[in-house]
Design a protein around this motif. Structure first.
Motif, PDB file in Angstrom:
ATOM      1  N   ILE A 267       3.953  13.895  31.274  1.00 53.13           N
ATOM      2  CA  ILE A 267       3.226  15.440  31.682  1.00 53.13           C
ATOM      3  C   ILE A 267       4.224  15.716  32.654  1.00 53.13           C
ATOM      4  CG2 ILE A 267       1.487  16.360  32.376  1.00 53.13           C
ATOM      5  CD1 ILE A 267       0.929  15.550  29.526  1.00 53.13           C
ATOM      6  N   ILE A 268       4.490  15.032  33.671  1.00 54.91           N
ATOM      7  CA  ILE A 268       5.253  15.586  35.083  1.00 54.91           C
ATOM      8  C   ILE A 268       6.461  16.251  34.467  1.00 54.91           C
ATOM      9  CG2 ILE A 268       6.681  14.888  37.093  1.00 54.91           C
ATOM     10  CD1 ILE A 268       4.203  13.234  37.786  1.00 54.91           C
TER      11      ILE A 268
ATOM     12  N   GLY B 200       7.475  20.372  33.464  1.00 56.67           N
ATOM     13  CA  GLY B 200       8.027  21.050  34.498  1.00 56.67           C
ATOM     14  C   GLY B 200       7.650  20.713  36.087  1.00 56.67           C
ATOM     15  N   PHE B 201       6.586  19.775  36.111  1.00 56.92           N
ATOM     16  CA  PHE B 201       6.169  19.568  37.496  1.00 56.92           C
ATOM     17  C   PHE B 201       7.000  18.860  38.311  1.00 56.92           C
ATOM     18  CE2 PHE B 201       2.280  20.085  34.836  1.00 56.92           C
ATOM     19  CZ  PHE B 201       1.774  21.088  35.635  1.00 56.92           C
ATOM     20  N   ASP B 202       8.147  18.264  37.851  1.00 57.57           N
ATOM     21  CA  ASP B 202       9.329  17.759  38.784  1.00 57.57           C
ATOM     22  C   ASP B 202      10.220  18.690  39.446  1.00 57.57           C
ATOM     23  OD1 ASP B 202      10.110  18.449  36.146  1.00 57.57           O
ATOM     24  OD2 ASP B 202      11.818  16.978  36.086  1.00 57.57           O
ATOM     25  N   GLY B 203       9.890  20.065  39.125  1.00 56.41           N
ATOM     26  CA  GLY B 203      10.833  20.922  39.723  1.00 56.41           C
ATOM     27  C   GLY B 203      12.115  21.382  38.831  1.00 56.41           C
TER      28      GLY B 203
ATOM     29  N   HIS C 159      -5.179  17.850  30.537  1.00 54.33           N
ATOM     30  CA  HIS C 159      -4.859  16.556  29.604  1.00 54.33           C
ATOM     31  C   HIS C 159      -5.923  15.569  29.933  1.00 54.33           C
ATOM     32  CE1 HIS C 159      -1.017  18.608  28.857  1.00 54.33           C
ATOM     33  NE2 HIS C 159      -1.119  18.975  30.210  1.00 54.33           N
ATOM     34  N   GLY C 160      -6.305  14.720  28.921  1.00 53.79           N
ATOM     35  CA  GLY C 160      -7.074  13.535  29.089  1.00 53.79           C
ATOM     36  C   GLY C 160      -6.595  12.347  28.487  1.00 53.79           C
ATOM     37  N   PHE C 161      -6.860  11.218  29.391  1.00 53.28           N
ATOM     38  CA  PHE C 161      -6.234   9.941  29.197  1.00 53.28           C
ATOM     39  C   PHE C 161      -7.675   8.907  29.125  1.00 53.28           C
ATOM     40  CE2 PHE C 161      -5.082   5.701  30.235  1.00 53.28           C
ATOM     41  CZ  PHE C 161      -3.991   5.424  29.402  1.00 53.28           C
TER      42      PHE C 161
END
Length: 387
Positions: free
Chosen positions: A233-234, A238-241, A200-202
């Motif tokens: 994004i998190i 699902g990067f938050d678990g 992903h780009g910002f």
């Protein structure tokens, strides 16, 4: 506390993992064998994710910075859920290399990338990543590069006696199957690897409008947009678990370039006013809150040599978990000093996180030099004149 492991009920601390392991009679060191199928019984083991390994010190989940020598200096790697701050060298020549190593390691290990910049388009940054050196090619490609840099000196020098007790820093490729990889800075990463990766780009100029009014008492619009982008994004991926049973776990590698520079709309580089409402410190505080409960690791480069107020630098350091400073010899007296003629600069380990404790550790290793060879960026112990 940085994320150490995840399970179906969310993120759990390392301490609870150890208790769960003891209850299920599971030790930290186990014989390799076929994995048992079935449901996770209380999530008693550390989550297994490609490109990660648990720390031998506290069980914290680690990722490689892309530079094995730097991994060793940081205690094995960069802990998931933490921020690595790179203090840019004066002419910003070498700090982009560490930034690109971190991103290249993410592509090779299959991690998801989030690249943020106010200067370069993230797509262009990915095109400039170094090419990985894999197993059979490592020794053949780099032996010549390492051996050809042994030069003679008219000034008698020797390694300081205290360096003899330090662990040897790994300077040459061994195997791509190990934790962390090596990269050839003279070549670019294959296009097929970039196309197969998820990123992903910002790019700041595309995210904000010049007509927006800034409130000096709050975060500037660039930082607000970036925080919202990272948060989305998190949580969305699902990067938050959350919902771990729906997809395989992965790591989000976040790279933020030149944070705090005027390109981000920040004024800390040209003012000496000690403002307690500094946007950069607020941003770092909120960012760490996001990372602590997620499967993410972040590297940030900051032009600290441009910041006039030393109090702000101290706050930025305190709000980062790991701090590494780069000092280039270009344009300095050390460039012509025969003592440093075989090196291109010094690397300073300012701060190493003492995770699960109330204080941060400061590295005892102070005098480390780096040099950019034809293909490799290497870190070596400093030298002292023999008096």
């Amino acid at each position: 506390m940085a994320a150490a492991a995840t399970c179906s009920t969310g993120t759990r601390s390392t301490g609870s993992m150890v208790v769960a392991a003891s209850r299920n009679n599971v030790t930290s060191f186990q014989r390799r064998g076929p994995r048992t199928s079935g449901t996770d019984s209380g999530c008693s083991r550390l989550v297994s994710i490609s490109g990660t390994r648990p720390s031998v010190r506290n069980g914290q989940l680690l990722v490689s910075t892309g530079l094995p020598a730097l991994d060793q200096l940081l205690g094995g790697g960069l802990a998931v859920g933490t921020v690595l701050l790179i203090e840019e060298d004066k002419y910003n020549i070498y700090s982009p290399l560490l930034f690109k190593y971190f991103l290249a390691e993410g592509i090779v290990t299959g991690h998801t990338l989030l690249v943020a910049s106010a200067k370069e388009d993230p797509a262009d940054i990915l095109q400039e990543l170094p090419a990985p050196l894999l197993d059979d090619n490592c020794k053949k490609e780099c032996d010549e590069d390492i051996c050809n840099h042994k030069t003679e000196s008219n000034v008698k020098m020797k390694i300081a006696w205290r360096y003899q007790l330090l662990p040897k820093i790994e300077a040459r490729p061994v195997s791509s199957s190990r934790f962390g990889h090596y990269y050839d800075v003279s070549k670019r990463i294959p296009q097929e690897l970039i196309e197969a990766s998820k990123w992903h780009g910002f790019f700041l100029p595309e995210k904000i409008s010049s007509t927006l009014n800034e409130d000096p008492c709050s975060l500037n619009h660039g930082y607000i947009k970036l925080l919202q982008f990272i948060q989305n994004i998190i949580y969305k991926e699902g990067f938050d678990g959350s919902n771990p049973q729906k997809k395989q776990k992965n790591i989000l590698r976040i790279g933020i370039q030149n944070l705090g520079s005027p390109l981000w709309g920040d004024d800390i580089c040209w003012t000496e006013n000690c403002d307690s409402n500094c946007s950069l410190t607020k941003f770092l505080y909120m960012l760490r809150g996001l990372l602590r409960t997620s499967l993410s690791a972040c590297i940030i480069t900051v032009p600290t040599h441009l910041i006039q107020n030393k109090a702000i630098i101290a706050r930025v350091t305190n709000l980062s978990d790991t701090v590494v400073g780069l000092e280039s010899f270009i344009g300095s007296e050390k460039e012509t000093n025969p003592l440093y003629k075989d090196y291109h600069g010094l690397i300073h380990i300012r701060q190493i996180p003492q995770l699960n404790n109330l204080i941060c550790d400061v590295s005892d290793v102070k005098d480390l030099a780096f040099k950019l060879k034809r293909k490799l960026f290497t870190i070596e112990p400093g030298v002292r004149l023999c008096l």
